[in-house]
Design a protein around this motif. Structure first.
Motif, PDB file in Angstrom:
ATOM      1  N   ALA A   1       3.278   1.704   9.095  1.00 58.20           N
ATOM      2  CA  ALA A   1       2.936   1.277   7.740  1.00 58.20           C
ATOM      3  C   ALA A   1       1.499   0.768   7.664  1.00 58.20           C
ATOM      4  N   GLY A   2       1.079  -0.042   8.636  1.00 54.40           N
ATOM      5  CA  GLY A   2      -0.287  -0.565   8.618  1.00 54.40           C
ATOM      6  C   GLY A   2      -1.328   0.525   8.805  1.00 54.40           C
ATOM      7  N   GLY A   3      -1.101   1.413   9.776  1.00 50.89           N
ATOM      8  CA  GLY A   3      -2.063   2.483  10.013  1.00 50.89           C
ATOM      9  C   GLY A   3      -2.138   3.462   8.862  1.00 50.89           C
TER      10      GLY A   3
ATOM     11  N   THR B   1       7.220  10.567  17.117  1.00 49.98           N
ATOM     12  CA  THR B   1       5.979   9.859  17.434  1.00 49.98           C
ATOM     13  C   THR B   1       5.496   9.141  16.178  1.00 49.98           C
ATOM     14  N   PRO B   2       4.970   7.932  16.328  1.00 44.13           N
ATOM     15  CA  PRO B   2       4.467   7.224  15.130  1.00 44.13           C
ATOM     16  C   PRO B   2       3.251   7.890  14.525  1.00 44.13           C
ATOM     17  N   TRP B   3       2.439   8.569  15.336  1.00 42.44           N
ATOM     18  CA  TRP B   3       1.219   9.196  14.816  1.00 42.44           C
ATOM     19  C   TRP B   3       1.554  10.379  13.912  1.00 42.44           C
ATOM     20  N   GLY B   4       2.555  11.165  14.279  1.00 36.16           N
ATOM     21  CA  GLY B   4       2.938  12.283  13.431  1.00 36.16           C
ATOM     22  C   GLY B   4       3.463  11.841  12.079  1.00 36.16           C
ATOM     23  N   LEU B   5       4.326  10.831  12.086  1.00 38.12           N
ATOM     24  CA  LEU B   5       4.853  10.322  10.812  1.00 38.12           C
ATOM     25  C   LEU B   5       3.756   9.660   9.989  1.00 38.12           C
TER      26      LEU B   5
ATOM     27  N   LEU C   1       1.936  12.259   8.098  1.00 34.18           N
ATOM     28  CA  LEU C   1       2.753  12.725   6.977  1.00 34.18           C
ATOM     29  C   LEU C   1       2.668  11.768   5.800  1.00 34.18           C
ATOM     30  N   TYR C   2       2.722  10.473   6.054  1.00 31.20           N
ATOM     31  CA  TYR C   2       2.637   9.492   4.985  1.00 31.20           C
ATOM     32  C   TYR C   2       1.247   9.482   4.338  1.00 31.20           C
ATOM     33  N   MET C   3       0.208   9.691   5.121  1.00 30.11           N
ATOM     34  CA  MET C   3      -1.151   9.687   4.579  1.00 30.11           C
ATOM     35  C   MET C   3      -1.330  10.789   3.540  1.00 30.11           C
TER      36      MET C   3
ATOM     37  N   GLY D   1      -3.492  -0.785  -1.149  1.00 33.38           N
ATOM     38  CA  GLY D   1      -3.087  -1.029   0.227  1.00 33.38           C
ATOM     39  C   GLY D   1      -1.722  -1.691   0.315  1.00 33.38           C
ATOM     40  N   LEU D   2      -1.484  -2.663  -0.568  1.00 29.77           N
ATOM     41  CA  LEU D   2      -0.190  -3.335  -0.584  1.00 29.77           C
ATOM     42  C   LEU D   2       0.930  -2.381  -0.973  1.00 29.77           C
ATOM     43  N   LEU D   3       0.705  -1.571  -2.012  1.00 30.06           N
ATOM     44  CA  LEU D   3       1.726  -0.618  -2.439  1.00 30.06           C
ATOM     45  C   LEU D   3       1.997   0.429  -1.360  1.00 30.06           C
ATOM     46  N   ALA D   4       0.932   0.907  -0.712  1.00 31.41           N
ATOM     47  CA  ALA D   4       1.114   1.888   0.351  1.00 31.41           C
ATOM     48  C   ALA D   4       1.879   1.292   1.525  1.00 31.41           C
ATOM     49  N   PHE D   5       1.610   0.046   1.863  1.00 31.04           N
ATOM     50  CA  PHE D   5       2.315  -0.600   2.963  1.00 31.04           C
ATOM     51  C   PHE D   5       3.789  -0.787   2.637  1.00 31.04           C
TER      52      PHE D   5
END
Length: 303
Positions: A96-98, A162-166, A169-171, A224-228
């Motif tokens: 979520a943070g990244g 993997t956290p990087w792949g997900l 996807l979220y980005m 940033g807050l909404l995305a997190f």
């Protein structure tokens, strides 16, 4: 026939006080009543979850709104001893943070380009971002699954589980709406700031990072807050791409506690995990709140 005495007869002062009370309730008092009902309605699930987390029996059938069987913190200990909650917590905060940081940065760069620059395909690009947001990301789950299947074979570090792949996807899912929100905020800034900085020899990067970016701190903090929040609470995409126990996020991992016959016995542990899950969101909100307030109260141009 009896007559009213001076002590029992309503006086003009009493009648005026009654009329003032009725007028106050008609104008203001009913709003307080509605607000109080709203507060009670919103606090009910929170109080129930806290009661369930502190219930020593830890079952759904024994949970009450006000605990009468004592208070215990055994559910919190069982949460870390019987589940992989620590790994789920770290995975969720990392993803979520990244994803929130990267999506806000990329969206700010795109919004700056769409707001301040004129180039071929600008209008088409803006309309394309708007139209893409009309379709939920989950509609492309089959295509995304096939793509990530190939990526897993070629680059396992950014594939399934993997956290990087997900995170990637979220980005992609949050880029469009954030770009539109930030572009509207960039449009409100006077162009004299850009022109004066350019006259002093500043480049586009210096204008963006040193002059405009501090002025759009409120929208950066809000997006940033909404995305997190959206990322840390997301379940559908994460449940498809994360299957290993150690790679799961909070939403996916905690859902497994309420599956099957263990739903009743694990409810206390689930409630304890729910309370701990709210900690990152509260901390992020408290951290970004000062940027929102300072951005809204600061002026961009003197004089």
């Amino acid at each position: 026939m009896t007559t009213l005495t001076g002590a029992s007869r309503p006086t003009a002062v009493d009648r005026n006080a009654g009329r003032r009370g009725n007028r106050w309730f008609a104008q203001v008092g009913w709003r307080h009543l509605v607000g109080l009902l709203g507060v009670l309605f919103s606090l009910f699930p929170l109080v129930f979850v806290v009661s369930a987390a502190l219930n020593p029996l830890g079952t759904l059938s024994s949970t009450e709104l006000v605990p009468t069987g004592g208070v215990s913190f055994e559910n919190f200990g069982d949460l870390f001893a019987r589940t992989e909650f620590a790994n789920w917590f770290l995975n969720s905060v990392l993803i979520a943070g990244g994803a929130a940081f990267a999506s806000v940065l990329l969206s700010a760069l795109a919004a700056y380009a769409f707001s301040r620059m004129r180039f071929q395909g600008r209008r088409v690009g803006l309309l394309s971002l708007l139209l893409i947001q009309m379709f939920p990301q989950f509609l492309a789950i089959v295509a995304i699954f096939l793509i990530f299947g190939m990526i897993t074979d070629l680059w396992p570090a950014i594939g399934f589980n993997t956290p990087w792949g997900l995170m990637l996807l979220y980005m992609g899912g949050a880029l469009g709406v954030n770009t539109w929100l930030m572009k509207g905020f960039f449009d409100t800034l006077p162009r004299e700031l850009d022109e004066s900085a350019t006259m002093d020899g500043a480049s586009h990067a210096q204008v963006f990072f040193r002059i405009l970016l501090p002025l759009v701190a409120p929208i950066l903090a809000v997006t940033g807050l909404l995305a997190f929040i959206n990322t840390i609470n997301e379940f559908l995409m994460a449940s498809v791409f994360l299957t290993d126990t150690d790679a799961k996020t909070l939403a996916v991992g905690m859902r497994g506690m309420l599956q099957g016959a263990e739903r009743n016995t694990n409810f206390g542990i689930f409630a304890a995990g729910t309370l701990l899950t709210a900690i990152p969101t509260v901390l992020v909100f408290q951290f970004l709140q000062r940027f929102i307030v300072s951005g809204l109260t600061s002026g961009a141009v003197k004089g």
